[in-house]
Design a protein around this motif. Structure first.
Motif, PDB file in Angstrom:
ATOM      1  N   ASP A  22      51.931  48.573  43.278  1.00 39.00           N
ATOM      2  CA  ASP A  22      53.366  48.834  43.393  1.00 39.00           C
ATOM      3  C   ASP A  22      53.958  49.321  42.079  1.00 39.00           C
ATOM      4  O   ASP A  22      54.993  50.001  42.067  1.00 39.00           O
ATOM      5  N   ASP A  23      53.298  48.961  40.960  1.00 34.05           N
ATOM      6  CA  ASP A  23      53.744  49.414  39.637  1.00 34.05           C
ATOM      7  C   ASP A  23      53.054  50.705  39.207  1.00 34.05           C
ATOM      8  O   ASP A  23      53.193  51.138  38.064  1.00 34.05           O
ATOM      9  N   GLY A  24      52.271  51.283  40.106  1.00 27.45           N
ATOM     10  CA  GLY A  24      51.585  52.524  39.789  1.00 27.45           C
ATOM     11  C   GLY A  24      50.334  52.344  38.951  1.00 27.45           C
ATOM     12  O   GLY A  24      49.866  53.298  38.317  1.00 27.45           O
ATOM     13  N   ILE A  25      49.766  51.139  38.968  1.00 23.22           N
ATOM     14  CA  ILE A  25      48.582  50.837  38.165  1.00 23.22           C
ATOM     15  C   ILE A  25      47.349  50.861  39.055  1.00 23.22           C
ATOM     16  O   ILE A  25      47.323  50.238  40.121  1.00 23.22           O
ATOM     17  N   LYS A  26      46.322  51.581  38.611  1.00 17.12           N
ATOM     18  CA  LYS A  26      45.060  51.627  39.336  1.00 17.12           C
ATOM     19  C   LYS A  26      44.286  50.349  39.081  1.00 17.12           C
ATOM     20  O   LYS A  26      43.875  50.076  37.948  1.00 17.12           O
ATOM     21  N   ALA A  27      44.092  49.541  40.100  1.00 21.25           N
ATOM     22  CA  ALA A  27      43.432  48.243  39.937  1.00 21.25           C
ATOM     23  C   ALA A  27      42.530  47.966  41.115  1.00 21.25           C
ATOM     24  O   ALA A  27      42.803  48.381  42.247  1.00 21.25           O
ATOM     25  N   ARG A  28      41.447  47.236  40.837  1.00 21.97           N
ATOM     26  CA  ARG A  28      40.546  46.776  41.895  1.00 21.97           C
ATOM     27  C   ARG A  28      40.134  45.345  41.600  1.00 21.97           C
ATOM     28  O   ARG A  28      40.032  44.944  40.433  1.00 21.97           O
ATOM     29  N   GLY A  29      39.909  44.597  42.644  1.00 24.44           N
ATOM     30  CA  GLY A  29      39.456  43.228  42.498  1.00 24.44           C
ATOM     31  C   GLY A  29      37.964  43.116  42.746  1.00 24.44           C
ATOM     32  O   GLY A  29      37.415  43.828  43.600  1.00 24.44           O
ATOM     33  N   PHE A  30      37.327  42.214  42.011  1.00 25.42           N
ATOM     34  CA  PHE A  30      35.892  41.977  42.140  1.00 25.42           C
ATOM     35  C   PHE A  30      35.680  40.461  42.169  1.00 25.42           C
ATOM     36  O   PHE A  30      35.983  39.778  41.191  1.00 25.42           O
ATOM     37  N   ALA A  31      35.187  39.957  43.279  1.00 25.85           N
ATOM     38  CA  ALA A  31      34.998  38.516  43.420  1.00 25.85           C
ATOM     39  C   ALA A  31      33.734  38.087  42.683  1.00 25.85           C
ATOM     40  O   ALA A  31      32.654  38.652  42.885  1.00 25.85           O
ATOM     41  N   ALA A  32      33.875  37.100  41.810  1.00 27.34           N
ATOM     42  CA  ALA A  32      32.732  36.565  41.071  1.00 27.34           C
ATOM     43  C   ALA A  32      33.115  35.206  40.511  1.00 27.34           C
ATOM     44  O   ALA A  32      34.291  34.913  40.277  1.00 27.34           O
ATOM     45  N   ASP A  33      32.108  34.382  40.297  1.00 26.58           N
ATOM     46  CA  ASP A  33      32.283  33.052  39.726  1.00 26.58           C
ATOM     47  C   ASP A  33      31.654  33.060  38.342  1.00 26.58           C
ATOM     48  O   ASP A  33      30.483  33.449  38.193  1.00 26.58           O
ATOM     49  N   VAL A  34      32.412  32.633  37.326  1.00 27.14           N
ATOM     50  CA  VAL A  34      31.868  32.668  35.962  1.00 27.14           C
ATOM     51  C   VAL A  34      30.675  31.731  35.802  1.00 27.14           C
ATOM     52  O   VAL A  34      29.887  31.881  34.860  1.00 27.14           O
ATOM     53  N   LEU A  35      30.528  30.754  36.708  1.00 23.82           N
ATOM     54  CA  LEU A  35      29.368  29.866  36.657  1.00 23.82           C
ATOM     55  C   LEU A  35      28.129  30.505  37.291  1.00 23.82           C
ATOM     56  O   LEU A  35      27.035  29.951  37.194  1.00 23.82           O
ATOM     57  N   ASP A  36      28.301  31.638  37.924  1.00 19.25           N
ATOM     58  CA  ASP A  36      27.197  32.367  38.550  1.00 19.25           C
ATOM     59  C   ASP A  36      26.983  33.652  37.754  1.00 19.25           C
ATOM     60  O   ASP A  36      27.679  34.647  37.948  1.00 19.25           O
ATOM     61  N   THR A  37      26.024  33.632  36.832  1.00 15.78           N
ATOM     62  CA  THR A  37      25.863  34.756  35.911  1.00 15.78           C
ATOM     63  C   THR A  37      25.511  36.053  36.634  1.00 15.78           C
ATOM     64  O   THR A  37      25.935  37.132  36.220  1.00 15.78           O
ATOM     65  N   GLU A  38      24.767  35.957  37.717  1.00 12.80           N
ATOM     66  CA  GLU A  38      24.399  37.177  38.442  1.00 12.80           C
ATOM     67  C   GLU A  38      25.623  37.834  39.075  1.00 12.80           C
ATOM     68  O   GLU A  38      25.780  39.060  39.027  1.00 12.80           O
ATOM     69  N   SER A  39      26.492  37.023  39.685  1.00 10.64           N
ATOM     70  CA  SER A  39      27.678  37.604  40.321  1.00 10.64           C
ATOM     71  C   SER A  39      28.633  38.177  39.277  1.00 10.64           C
ATOM     72  O   SER A  39      29.268  39.211  39.502  1.00 10.64           O
ATOM     73  N   LEU A  40      28.734  37.530  38.121  1.00 10.13           N
ATOM     74  CA  LEU A  40      29.619  38.016  37.061  1.00 10.13           C
ATOM     75  C   LEU A  40      29.102  39.341  36.505  1.00 10.13           C
ATOM     76  O   LEU A  40      29.875  40.293  36.304  1.00 10.13           O
ATOM     77  N   THR A  41      27.810  39.411  36.256  1.00  8.79           N
ATOM     78  CA  THR A  41      27.221  40.663  35.765  1.00  8.79           C
ATOM     79  C   THR A  41      27.425  41.785  36.772  1.00  8.79           C
ATOM     80  O   THR A  41      27.804  42.913  36.410  1.00  8.79           O
ATOM     81  N   ALA A  42      27.192  41.492  38.044  1.00 13.28           N
ATOM     82  CA  ALA A  42      27.340  42.506  39.091  1.00 13.28           C
ATOM     83  C   ALA A  42      28.779  42.995  39.188  1.00 13.28           C
ATOM     84  O   ALA A  42      29.037  44.198  39.365  1.00 13.28           O
ATOM     85  N   ALA A  43      29.744  42.069  39.070  1.00 12.73           N
ATOM     86  CA  ALA A  43      31.150  42.449  39.158  1.00 12.73           C
ATOM     87  C   ALA A  43      31.539  43.381  38.013  1.00 12.73           C
ATOM     88  O   ALA A  43      32.232  44.384  38.220  1.00 12.73           O
ATOM     89  N   LEU A  44      31.107  43.065  36.803  1.00  5.00           N
ATOM     90  CA  LEU A  44      31.464  43.897  35.655  1.00  5.00           C
ATOM     91  C   LEU A  44      30.760  45.250  35.711  1.00  5.00           C
ATOM     92  O   LEU A  44      31.332  46.273  35.320  1.00  5.00           O
ATOM     93  N   TYR A  45      29.536  45.265  36.203  1.00 10.00           N
ATOM     94  CA  TYR A  45      28.841  46.542  36.370  1.00 10.00           C
ATOM     95  C   TYR A  45      29.585  47.407  37.393  1.00 10.00           C
ATOM     96  O   TYR A  45      29.808  48.601  37.173  1.00 10.00           O
ATOM     97  N   ASP A  69      43.339  40.428  46.314  1.00 13.12           N
ATOM     98  CA  ASP A  69      44.034  41.406  47.150  1.00 13.12           C
ATOM     99  C   ASP A  69      45.523  41.413  46.843  1.00 13.12           C
ATOM    100  O   ASP A  69      46.156  42.481  46.757  1.00 13.12           O
ATOM    101  N   SER A  70      46.088  40.230  46.670  1.00 13.02           N
ATOM    102  CA  SER A  70      47.520  40.127  46.382  1.00 13.02           C
ATOM    103  C   SER A  70      47.865  40.728  45.018  1.00 13.02           C
ATOM    104  O   SER A  70      48.849  41.467  44.871  1.00 13.02           O
ATOM    105  N   LEU A  71      47.040  40.428  44.024  1.00 13.22           N
ATOM    106  CA  LEU A  71      47.309  40.922  42.674  1.00 13.22           C
ATOM    107  C   LEU A  71      47.156  42.434  42.587  1.00 13.22           C
ATOM    108  O   LEU A  71      47.967  43.115  41.947  1.00 13.22           O
ATOM    109  N   THR A  72      46.116  42.968  43.213  1.00 13.87           N
ATOM    110  CA  THR A  72      45.939  44.421  43.155  1.00 13.87           C
ATOM    111  C   THR A  72      47.080  45.137  43.871  1.00 13.87           C
ATOM    112  O   THR A  72      47.499  46.220  43.449  1.00 13.87           O
ATOM    113  N   ALA A  73      47.600  44.532  44.931  1.00 17.12           N
ATOM    114  CA  ALA A  73      48.739  45.138  45.633  1.00 17.12           C
ATOM    115  C   ALA A  73      49.974  45.157  44.735  1.00 17.12           C
ATOM    116  O   ALA A  73      50.714  46.155  44.711  1.00 17.12           O
ATOM    117  N   GLU A  74      50.209  44.062  43.999  1.00 16.36           N
ATOM    118  CA  GLU A  74      51.352  44.033  43.079  1.00 16.36           C
ATOM    119  C   GLU A  74      51.217  45.102  42.010  1.00 16.36           C
ATOM    120  O   GLU A  74      52.187  45.782  41.655  1.00 16.36           O
TER     121      GLU A  74
END
Length: 221
Positions: free
Chosen positions: A47-70, A39-44
């Motif tokens: 402020d620079d006019g960059i379209k950004a979104r955050g997706f919570a995932a753990d690289v040790l959890d392959t399902e969550s990582l795949t879902a985040a990238l999808y 949330d903090s990084l996307t807000a920063e």
């Protein structure tokens, strides 16, 4: 608009890379375990006019990582650039003689299964648009094994082998896989290894598409 997906989003190199690729016109997908940090990084970036979104995932959890990238590709646009640069955990850093077989499970999942999962998630989109860049960021133990940090030395070497095979295999499809080695600490006052300098180097690697392995600065003797 295509997307720059950053795995291992943080306030140092991650934010600098996101800002550099974002100012070049890409949407930015930030992936990290820490939702509050996202949330903090996307807000920063906003402020620079960059379209950004955050997706919570753990690289040790392959399902969550795949879902985040999808989700990133679906909501922001096809992932054209993937940067894999999460920071290894401290418990990966045992000396070689104190490292048992079970101690390698997490480092290998972190540095091999994580990248394989991420690449497999974004590769179909890259092939569809006919271009892409896969960026892997590692420390010096990826190329010079260090017996004091056996877990990362072994896992980074495996990650390097995987990334090199991608480089050789995907080049005919206009997908460039490259590795950036950062020999020492990432420091704001470093000429070549500050977050901003590394972000620019990664952007140049993406643009120039020249060779597999790059160094932010020479390895110390």
């Amino acid at each position: 608009m295509t997307t720059f997906a950053l795995i291992g989003a943080g306030p140092g190199l991650g934010l600098a890379a996101a800002r550099r690729f974002g100012t070049a016109g890409h949407s930015v997908a930030l992936i990290s375990r820490n939702a509050q940090r996202l949330d903090s990084l996307t807000a920063e970036l906003a402020d620079d006019g960059i379209k950004a979104r955050g997706f919570a995932a753990d690289v040790l959890d392959t399902e969550s990582l795949t879902a985040a990238l999808y989700a990133a590709g679906t909501s922001l646009g096809t992932v054209e650039i993937l940067q894999y640069s999460p920071v290894p955990r401290a418990d990966f850093m045992k000396p070689v003689l104190d490292t048992g077989a079970d101690d390698l499970d997490a480092p290998l999942a972190f540095s091999v299964k994580g990248p394989v999962t991420a690449v497999n998630a974004v590769l179909p989109g890259m092939l569809e648009i006919g271009r892409g860049t896969l960026l892997f960021v590692n420390g010096s133990s990826a190329v010079r094994p260090n017996p004091n940090v056996a877990g990362t030395s072994i896992a980074f070497a495996a990650e390097s082998a995987y990334a090199r095979m991608l480089h050789d295999t995907l080049a005919p499809q206009n997908i460039h896989a490259a590795q950036l080695i950062v020999p020492g600490a990432i420091r704001p006052d470093s000429e070549h290894s500050s977050p901003d300098a590394l972000a620019q180097r990664l952007y140049d690697i993406h643009g120039e598409r020249d060779g597999f392995r790059h160094y932010s600065e020479p390895l110390p003797d």
